[in-house]
Scaffold this motif. Structure first.
Motif, PDB file in Angstrom:
ATOM      1  N   GLY A 107       0.048  29.937  16.281  1.00 24.47           N
ATOM      2  CA  GLY A 107      -0.287  29.977  14.867  1.00 24.47           C
ATOM      3  C   GLY A 107       0.449  28.933  14.050  1.00 24.47           C
ATOM      4  O   GLY A 107       0.962  27.941  14.577  1.00 24.47           O
ATOM      5  N   ILE A 108       0.554  29.190  12.760  1.00 24.48           N
ATOM      6  CA  ILE A 108       1.101  28.173  11.857  1.00 24.48           C
ATOM      7  C   ILE A 108       2.581  27.892  12.127  1.00 24.48           C
ATOM      8  O   ILE A 108       3.072  26.815  11.807  1.00 24.48           O
ATOM      9  CB  ILE A 108       0.909  28.568  10.380  1.00 24.48           C
ATOM     10  N   VAL A 109       3.285  28.872  12.746  1.00 28.05           N
ATOM     11  CA  VAL A 109       4.696  28.624  13.065  1.00 28.05           C
ATOM     12  C   VAL A 109       4.835  27.522  14.113  1.00 28.05           C
ATOM     13  O   VAL A 109       5.913  26.953  14.283  1.00 28.05           O
ATOM     14  CB  VAL A 109       5.369  29.929  13.544  1.00 28.05           C
ATOM     15  N   ALA A 110       3.730  27.192  14.794  1.00 34.17           N
ATOM     16  CA  ALA A 110       3.753  26.110  15.787  1.00 34.17           C
ATOM     17  C   ALA A 110       4.119  24.782  15.151  1.00 34.17           C
ATOM     18  O   ALA A 110       4.693  23.909  15.821  1.00 34.17           O
ATOM     19  CB  ALA A 110       2.385  25.992  16.465  1.00 34.17           C
ATOM     20  N   THR A 111       3.832  24.599  13.860  1.00 32.24           N
ATOM     21  CA  THR A 111       4.185  23.336  13.206  1.00 32.24           C
ATOM     22  C   THR A 111       5.694  23.204  13.041  1.00 32.24           C
ATOM     23  O   THR A 111       6.209  22.098  12.893  1.00 32.24           O
ATOM     24  CB  THR A 111       3.504  23.213  11.826  1.00 32.24           C
ATOM     25  N   LEU A 112       6.413  24.352  13.070  1.00 33.79           N
ATOM     26  CA  LEU A 112       7.872  24.320  13.016  1.00 33.79           C
ATOM     27  C   LEU A 112       8.450  24.170  14.422  1.00 33.79           C
ATOM     28  O   LEU A 112       9.189  23.220  14.698  1.00 33.79           O
ATOM     29  CB  LEU A 112       8.387  25.596  12.356  1.00 33.79           C
ATOM     30  N   THR A 113       8.093  25.081  15.313  1.00 31.35           N
ATOM     31  CA  THR A 113       8.651  25.045  16.668  1.00 31.35           C
ATOM     32  C   THR A 113       8.148  23.839  17.453  1.00 31.35           C
ATOM     33  O   THR A 113       8.870  23.288  18.283  1.00 31.35           O
ATOM     34  CB  THR A 113       8.304  26.328  17.429  1.00 31.35           C
ATOM     35  N   GLY A 114       6.907  23.409  17.184  1.00 29.28           N
ATOM     36  CA  GLY A 114       6.337  22.280  17.905  1.00 29.28           C
ATOM     37  C   GLY A 114       7.072  20.983  17.658  1.00 29.28           C
ATOM     38  O   GLY A 114       7.081  20.083  18.510  1.00 29.28           O
ATOM     39  N   ARG A 115       7.739  20.864  16.497  1.00 29.63           N
ATOM     40  CA  ARG A 115       8.505  19.656  16.200  1.00 29.63           C
ATOM     41  C   ARG A 115       9.709  19.504  17.115  1.00 29.63           C
ATOM     42  O   ARG A 115      10.323  18.437  17.170  1.00 29.63           O
ATOM     43  CB  ARG A 115       9.006  19.682  14.745  1.00 29.63           C
ATOM     44  N   LEU A 116      10.059  20.569  17.838  1.00 27.64           N
ATOM     45  CA  LEU A 116      11.239  20.535  18.695  1.00 27.64           C
ATOM     46  C   LEU A 116      10.901  20.331  20.168  1.00 27.64           C
ATOM     47  O   LEU A 116      11.797  20.262  21.003  1.00 27.64           O
ATOM     48  CB  LEU A 116      12.022  21.847  18.537  1.00 27.64           C
ATOM     49  N   ILE A 117       9.612  20.252  20.491  1.00 30.40           N
ATOM     50  CA  ILE A 117       9.196  20.224  21.890  1.00 30.40           C
ATOM     51  C   ILE A 117       8.675  18.838  22.277  1.00 30.40           C
ATOM     52  O   ILE A 117       7.726  18.336  21.675  1.00 30.40           O
ATOM     53  CB  ILE A 117       8.102  21.276  22.154  1.00 30.40           C
ATOM     54  N   PRO A 118       9.273  18.203  23.285  1.00 30.26           N
ATOM     55  CA  PRO A 118       8.781  16.901  23.756  1.00 30.26           C
ATOM     56  C   PRO A 118       7.331  17.002  24.228  1.00 30.26           C
ATOM     57  O   PRO A 118       6.942  17.978  24.857  1.00 30.26           O
ATOM     58  CB  PRO A 118       9.719  16.585  24.935  1.00 30.26           C
ATOM     59  N   GLY A 119       6.548  15.976  23.905  1.00 30.77           N
ATOM     60  CA  GLY A 119       5.151  15.973  24.308  1.00 30.77           C
ATOM     61  C   GLY A 119       4.234  16.662  23.320  1.00 30.77           C
ATOM     62  O   GLY A 119       3.030  16.409  23.283  1.00 30.77           O
ATOM     63  N   ILE A 120       4.805  17.543  22.494  1.00 32.90           N
ATOM     64  CA  ILE A 120       4.051  18.258  21.463  1.00 32.90           C
ATOM     65  C   ILE A 120       4.414  17.726  20.080  1.00 32.90           C
ATOM     66  O   ILE A 120       3.589  17.674  19.176  1.00 32.90           O
ATOM     67  CB  ILE A 120       4.354  19.784  21.518  1.00 32.90           C
ATOM     68  N   ARG A 121       5.679  17.291  19.956  1.00 33.81           N
ATOM     69  CA  ARG A 121       6.281  16.981  18.663  1.00 33.81           C
ATOM     70  C   ARG A 121       5.408  16.103  17.770  1.00 33.81           C
ATOM     71  O   ARG A 121       5.176  16.415  16.599  1.00 33.81           O
ATOM     72  CB  ARG A 121       7.641  16.304  18.902  1.00 33.81           C
ATOM     73  N   HIS A 122       4.948  14.970  18.307  1.00 31.78           N
ATOM     74  CA  HIS A 122       4.245  14.008  17.448  1.00 31.78           C
ATOM     75  C   HIS A 122       2.753  14.299  17.319  1.00 31.78           C
ATOM     76  O   HIS A 122       2.063  13.627  16.539  1.00 31.78           O
ATOM     77  CB  HIS A 122       4.468  12.580  17.957  1.00 31.78           C
ATOM     78  N   LEU A 123       2.244  15.314  18.058  1.00 35.07           N
ATOM     79  CA  LEU A 123       0.807  15.607  18.005  1.00 35.07           C
ATOM     80  C   LEU A 123       0.486  16.927  17.320  1.00 35.07           C
ATOM     81  O   LEU A 123      -0.679  17.207  17.053  1.00 35.07           O
ATOM     82  CB  LEU A 123       0.227  15.635  19.429  1.00 35.07           C
ATOM     83  N   ILE A 124       1.493  17.761  17.029  1.00 33.80           N
ATOM     84  CA  ILE A 124       1.239  19.103  16.526  1.00 33.80           C
ATOM     85  C   ILE A 124       0.555  19.088  15.162  1.00 33.80           C
ATOM     86  O   ILE A 124      -0.096  20.059  14.770  1.00 33.80           O
ATOM     87  CB  ILE A 124       2.557  19.922  16.475  1.00 33.80           C
ATOM     88  N   SER A 125       0.676  17.979  14.431  1.00 33.45           N
ATOM     89  CA  SER A 125       0.028  17.892  13.123  1.00 33.45           C
ATOM     90  C   SER A 125      -1.487  17.734  13.233  1.00 33.45           C
ATOM     91  O   SER A 125      -2.214  18.032  12.281  1.00 33.45           O
ATOM     92  CB  SER A 125       0.611  16.729  12.316  1.00 33.45           C
TER      93      SER A 125
END
Length: 203
Positions: A107-125
């Motif tokens: 869900g929307i919290v993924a935009t917070l936690t996703g910023r901390l995960i390699p491979g996801i960080r720059h694409l979560i937006s």
């Protein structure tokens, strides 16, 4: 161009490089923020401004991705990811789909936690834009996630200034980065468990 910017870190280049890193350009944030904080420990920069300008850059880059996804849609994004230009940016459709699955699962919290995960960080937006998530909520979570990540990198760079000569800095950052990634993944897992438990308790 990017290597030249990496060798001439100041607040402007930090902002620009983190803007690029939050779009689709493969700029490793650990080789920007940590060295900048390393130099801040030596007195040439302010470590708090390093984190601030890095986070502003991340917000700008993530906003570009968000609005591109919002207005052009999934087919165009997939087409770019599979194109020659996409491959030059180390992109492919599988990576975009992975970020979408992460967003759908958390869900929307993924935009917070996703910023901390390699491979996801720059694409979560991208999935945030595709899902038409409220922009201001997206920006808040992006700022919190990016700020947390940049603070961790800055703390590492500041610490390394006291124990590592500059010519060994990059190799040491790469070594420490593995430990940081594992620690971050553990924190993200705990955060997800917390939000899931909170959601079920409300039900």
């Amino acid at each position: 161009m990017i290597s030249s910017l990496l060798n001439n870190l100041n607040y402007g280049t930090i902002l620009l490089l983190m803007l690029l890193e939050s779009t689709v350009i493969p700029v490793p944030s650990e080789l920007v923020v940590a060295p900048a904080a390393y130099h801040a420990a030596g007195g040439s920069l302010n470590v708090f401004l390093v984190v601030l300008f890095a986070t502003i850059g991340a917000d700008l880059g993530a906003s570009i991705n968000y609005f591109v996804a919002l207005y052009v849609g999934r087919p165009v994004i997939y087409k770019f990811a599979n194109s020659k230009w996409g491959k030059m940016c180390l992109l492919n459709q599988e990576k975009v789909e992975k970020s979408e699955r992460y967003f759908d699962d958390h869900g929307i919290v993924a935009t917070l936690t996703g910023r901390l995960i390699p491979g996801i960080r720059h694409l979560i937006s991208l999935p945030a834009g595709l899902a038409r998530m409220n922009y201001w909520k997206f920006l808040l979570y992006t700022t919190l996630g990016a700020g947390a990540w940049h603070s961790i990198l800055a703390a590492m760079g500041w610490y390394l200034h006291a124990i590592v000569p500059e010519d060994q800095l990059e190799a040491t950052i790469e070594q420490y980065n593995h430990y940081i990634v594992f620690g971050i993944l553990a924190i993200v897992a705990l955060a997800i468990l917390y939000f899931v438990a909170k959601k079920y308790m409300k039900k």
